[in-house]
Scaffold this active site. Structure first.
Site, PDB file in Angstrom:
ATOM      1  CB  CYS A  51      60.194  25.365  35.333  1.00  0.00           C
ATOM      2  SG  CYS A  51      58.966  26.359  35.398  1.00  0.00           S
TER       3      CYS A  51
ATOM      4  CB  CYS B 147      60.091  28.032  37.690  1.00  0.00           C
ATOM      5  SG  CYS B 147      58.517  26.926  37.430  1.00  0.00           S
ATOM      6  CG  ASP B 148      64.082  27.915  37.706  1.00  0.00           C
ATOM      7  OD1 ASP B 148      63.669  28.504  38.840  1.00  0.00           O
ATOM      8  OD2 ASP B 148      64.207  26.914  37.798  1.00  0.00           O
TER       9      ASP B 148
END
Length: 322
Positions: free
Chosen positions: A136, A139-140
């Site tokens: 992701c 997300c990261d």
């Protein structure tokens, strides 16, 4: 010992969508039962730092899910550690059978079973999940500012992730096993023209290389599919972008689905193709796949379930006989 439990509202799944639906459903006095499934908390339980959850500058994924579960329990939701093995939506009350032997019947169902990122299945990939290996970018990606990273894949997901990661990384290398991409042409054009993206054709990921103390990625070994030669590329992050698989096995033959198994919901709604069945979170969302959007859909599903159940209790007008 087998037993049968009836509830007005059955929530299947325990990620942000499921727990949010539980809070709203309980506050609406629906007395829902939530069945957690085999991975209580969902994908966030295998995530480390979460920095895009409103109200938390930074929170660990597992901690956030523990808090959501505690909130649902405090609201009064009955949470059961069972896994639904089959679900019959052909008639109401709907019937779900748990692997514990318990049968659950319900007047309304909220599906919040989520989705799982597709992985390559490499042991080294598993070793460094959450420590440099991710599925992701949204997300990261923030954690790789000014660093060199690689993206694995050749479809829309991979190209979109690579383009997004250029907001942070000094260099992005897209590794693809073929000599052309499957992504939409407009995305391909953006990627191929980007000065910080390099494409490595005809290669597959062989191994993620890293250190143990502290645990982290230092590079990848890649194999040339044409002659089998293996080489190593330095990087600190590996994003596997070969797609997601919705956890819709229970309903794929009963509900309308699209885009490879995602449950179809009506526009601006969580209603599915069967009245009284609602879907929220990643099981229906092939676009955003974020904790906050899943939670929002869980709220929507509970409110719509409340209205649906209220409609079942409305008296039928009687026409007086003359």
């Amino acid at each position: 010992m087998s037993e049968t439990r009836h509830t007005r509202l059955l929530i299947i799944g325990s990620g942000p969508a499921g727990y949010t639906a539980a809070v709203y459903g309980t506050r609406a006095m629906l007395e829902p039962i939530l069945v957690q499934g085999i991975q209580p908390g969902g994908q966030l339980t295998i995530t480390t730092e979460v920095e895009n959850w409103p109200g938390d500058t930074e929170v660990q994924g597992p901690e956030l899910m523990v808090r959501m579960e505690e909130h649902a329990r405090a609201a009064g939701t009955e949470i059961i550690g069972d896994h639904i093995g089959s679900l019959n939506l052909s008639s109401r009350p709907f019937t779900a059978k748990g692997e514990s032997g318990t049968t659950y019947t319900a007047d309304a169902v909220i599906l919040a079973t989520g989705a799982q990122a597709k992985w390559l299945g490499l042991p080294s990939e598993e070793t460094f999940k959450g420590f440099g290996v991710s599925a992701c970018a949204t997300c990261d990606g923030f954690f790789f500012r000014g660093q060199e990273i690689v993206v694995i894949g050749g479809g829309n997901t991979a190209v979109e992730e690579a383009l997004f990661l250029t907001n942070f990384a000094s260099k992005v290398t897209l590794i693809h096993r073929r000599d052309e991409l499957r992504a939409e042409k407009i995305l391909q054009n953006r990627l191929l023209k980007h000065p910080r993206i390099e494409t490595l054709w005809h290669h597959t990921l062989e191994e993620v290389v890293g250190s143990d103390n502290p645990r982290g990625v230092t590079g990848v070994k890649v194999r040339d599919v044409r002659d089998g030669t293996v080489s190593e590329l330095p990087c600190t992050g590996v994003f596997v972008a070969i797609g997601h698989a919705p956890a819709s096995e229970l309903v794929v033959d009963q509900l309308e689905t699209h885009n490879g198994g995602y449950v179809y919901t009506k526009p601006d709604s969580t209603s599915t193709s069967i009245d009284g069945v609602f879907a929220a979170g990643d099981i229906t969302d092939h676009i955003f796949r974020q904790a906050v959007t899943s939670a929002g859909m869980g709220c929507m599903a509970a409110l719509e379930a409340e209205r649906f159940l209220a409609s079942l209790e409305e008296p039928v007008d009687e026409v007086a006989a003359e």
